[in-house]
Scaffold this active site. Structure first.
Site, PDB file in Angstrom:
ATOM      1  N   HIS A  51      11.678  -5.354 -34.603  1.00  0.00           N
ATOM      2  CA  HIS A  51      11.228  -6.339 -35.603  1.00  0.00           C
ATOM      3  C   HIS A  51      12.136  -7.567 -35.634  1.00  0.00           C
ATOM      4  O   HIS A  51      12.197  -8.271 -36.644  1.00  0.00           O
ATOM      5  CB  HIS A  51      11.156  -5.712 -37.004  1.00  0.00           C
ATOM      6  N   SER A  93      18.773 -34.340 -24.817  1.00  0.00           N
ATOM      7  CA  SER A  93      17.855 -35.074 -25.674  1.00  0.00           C
ATOM      8  C   SER A  93      18.060 -36.572 -25.454  1.00  0.00           C
ATOM      9  O   SER A  93      19.176 -37.029 -25.202  1.00  0.00           O
ATOM     10  CB  SER A  93      18.124 -34.728 -27.143  1.00  0.00           C
ATOM     11  N   LYS A 117      22.662 -32.183 -27.745  1.00  0.00           N
ATOM     12  CA  LYS A 117      21.681 -31.125 -27.493  1.00  0.00           C
ATOM     13  C   LYS A 117      21.788 -30.546 -26.085  1.00  0.00           C
ATOM     14  O   LYS A 117      22.056 -31.236 -25.120  1.00  0.00           O
ATOM     15  CB  LYS A 117      20.252 -31.654 -27.681  1.00  0.00           C
TER      16      LYS A 117
END
Length: 465
Positions: free
Chosen positions: A157, A278, A284
């Site tokens: 999960h 980016s 990034k």
């Protein structure tokens, strides 16, 4: 004028839009090698059966070889007016050798031609997939051996469940890819029958030898029913289904890479080779290769769905709808090949943050099951009772804001007086993974054994090919 290859019945040229919707050469020119190979096998058989002369067969073969070299060299002009690969090749053959070229089409049709060509193309694609997938398995096994004892959190999960090893996690994908290869192998076996000689749909009155052409092209046997031979596209559907399942496996791994490389999780690092930046945010590092693998899965599954929809309403035998079988399949094959190679590159490139993995493996009371198992083994407690006791102890640790192995013994004994300090020997993440020695479990000794077995299998395969 109407098309000279088939237009004897027609007195007018097709409308421009008819030509546009009917043409397929932009796609099926990719079948040139298979089309020429099948034509050479057919010509040789016709000569062996006395249907055409040996001289004509030789001229046809020589002409086909010339066409093959022209296409490979980029000197061949594919003409849209000639519709498809078959007519383009035959037309050029006529230019090279004259009227003898017209004898090549004896005892066959474009229907069995295209079915044969595409079977050969799909068979080649399957062989390529198998080689690429074997390389992925080798990469996964290599990294699994390196990290047989590297502890990481196992999830259910997407919640921390129990500690596992990174090597064990990678071996799960080795198993998946093994099943993928098995599906492709099975598809190849069913595919490997020859439609050539079925002609338009009913067979032919010429004394052809279909077994000879099947053998020449590497097929196991000729297909047993001429109607089925020209109208079957199960071989494409089955291969696309195998592609879709394989792509889904790659996408699952790609998703994990995206999650693991996020700074919020930080379990794995990818180098500059498999990340991008980016245009506005200089800090990034984006896992674009993994994201694109994930996205290409949609294209592959879409190709399977599209062809299923094309085929679902077609009566026997050949229908022009089947011309739509190739573009999507070819796109899917290219997408899967690229995705496999990209994932293989990332597997070899990624570096786990072992310290962060170990910390994360112990978060969320991941060794609670080990405590329950200890209660069963040592105190002979029924598992359901041990589960309940462990849950109460975990609640105490959560209230105190401490890890399970940091909870004082007295607090545990307040829940179950029979607990001794021996329990702390099973509550570390290392002790947890080391204890999972059941077959297929995550214990490092298991991982090393499984990885070495896979390595031997893959090396043996490689030597036999």
């Amino acid at each position: 004028m109407s098309n000279k290859m088939w237009g004897g019945r027609f007195g007018e040229s097709p409308d421009a839009i008819m030509e546009e919707i009917n043409v397929s050469i932009d796609v099926d020119q990719h079948l040139y090698a298979q089309d020429i190979a099948a034509s050479k096998a057919h010509a040789a058989m016709l000569a062996a059966q006395g249907i055409i002369t040996a001289s004509d067969a030789k001229n046809i073969t020589n002409g086909l070889d010339t066409i093959l070299s022209e296409i490979k060299a980029g000197r061949f002009t594919f003409k849209r007016a000639l519709e498809d690969i078959h007519m383009n090749v035959e037309s050029r053959l006529g230019e090279l050798i004259g009227p003898a070229a017209g004898r090549l089409h004896t005892a066959r049709s474009r229907n069995d031609q295209v079915a044969t060509d595409f079977r050969l193309y799909v068979r080649d694609a399957i062989d390529s997939f198998d080689a690429d997938l074997a390389s992925l398995q080798r990469a996964l096994v290599k990294r699994a051996l390196e990290h047989a004892a590297t502890v990481m959190p196992g999830f259910t999960h997407l919640q921390t469940a129990q500690p596992v090893t990174f090597g064990h996690h990678l071996l799960a994908y080795v198993e998946m890819v093994g099943r993928d290869r098995g599906r492709f192998t099975d598809a190849r076996k069913r595919l490997n029958e020859s439609p050539l000689g079925a002609a338009a749909l009913a067979g032919t009155s010429f004394p052809i030898d279909r077994r000879a052409t099947a053998a020449a092209l590497g097929f196991e046997r000729p297909m047993g029913n001429s109607l089925d031979a020209v109208s079957d596209r199960d071989f494409v559907l089955e291969t696309l289904a195998a592609c879709s399942i394989a792509a889904m496996h790659l996408s699952r791994f790609a998703e994990e890479i995206v999650i693991w490389t996020s700074p919020l999780v930080g379990l794995v690092h990818l180098s500059d080779k498999f990340t991008t930046g980016s245009s506005i945010m200089p800090q990034k590092r984006n896992p674009d290769a993994a994201e694109l693998v994930r996205a290409k899965t949609g294209r592959i599954i879409g190709s399977l769905t599209a062809l299923l929809i094309v085929m679902k309403g077609l009566p026997l035998a050949y229908q022009k709808d089947m011309q739509e079988d190739k573009a999507g399949a070819m796109e899917a094959f290219a997408a899967l090949s690229l995705a496999v190679r990209a994932i293989t590159g990332m597997v070899l490139d990624l570096e786990p943050d072992e310290a962060r993995m170990k910390v994360a493996a112990g978060e969320g009371y991941a060794t609670a099951t080990d405590l329950a198992d200890w209660l069963v083994r040592t105190l002979k407690m029924p598992f359901r009772e041990a589960h309940h006791v462990t849950g109460r102890i975990v609640s105490k640790a959560a209230e105190a804001g401490v890890a399970l192995h940091k909870l004082p013994l007295a607090d545990m004994q307040a829940v179950e007086p029979a607990i001794t300090d021996a329990v702390f020997g099973v509550l570390s993440v290392e002790a947890s993974v080391n204890s999972r020695t059941s077959f297929g479990g995550t214990a490092p000794e298991n991982v090393r054994g499984q990885a070495k077995n896979w390595l031997m299998r893959l090396e043996k395969e490689q030597k036999s090919t």
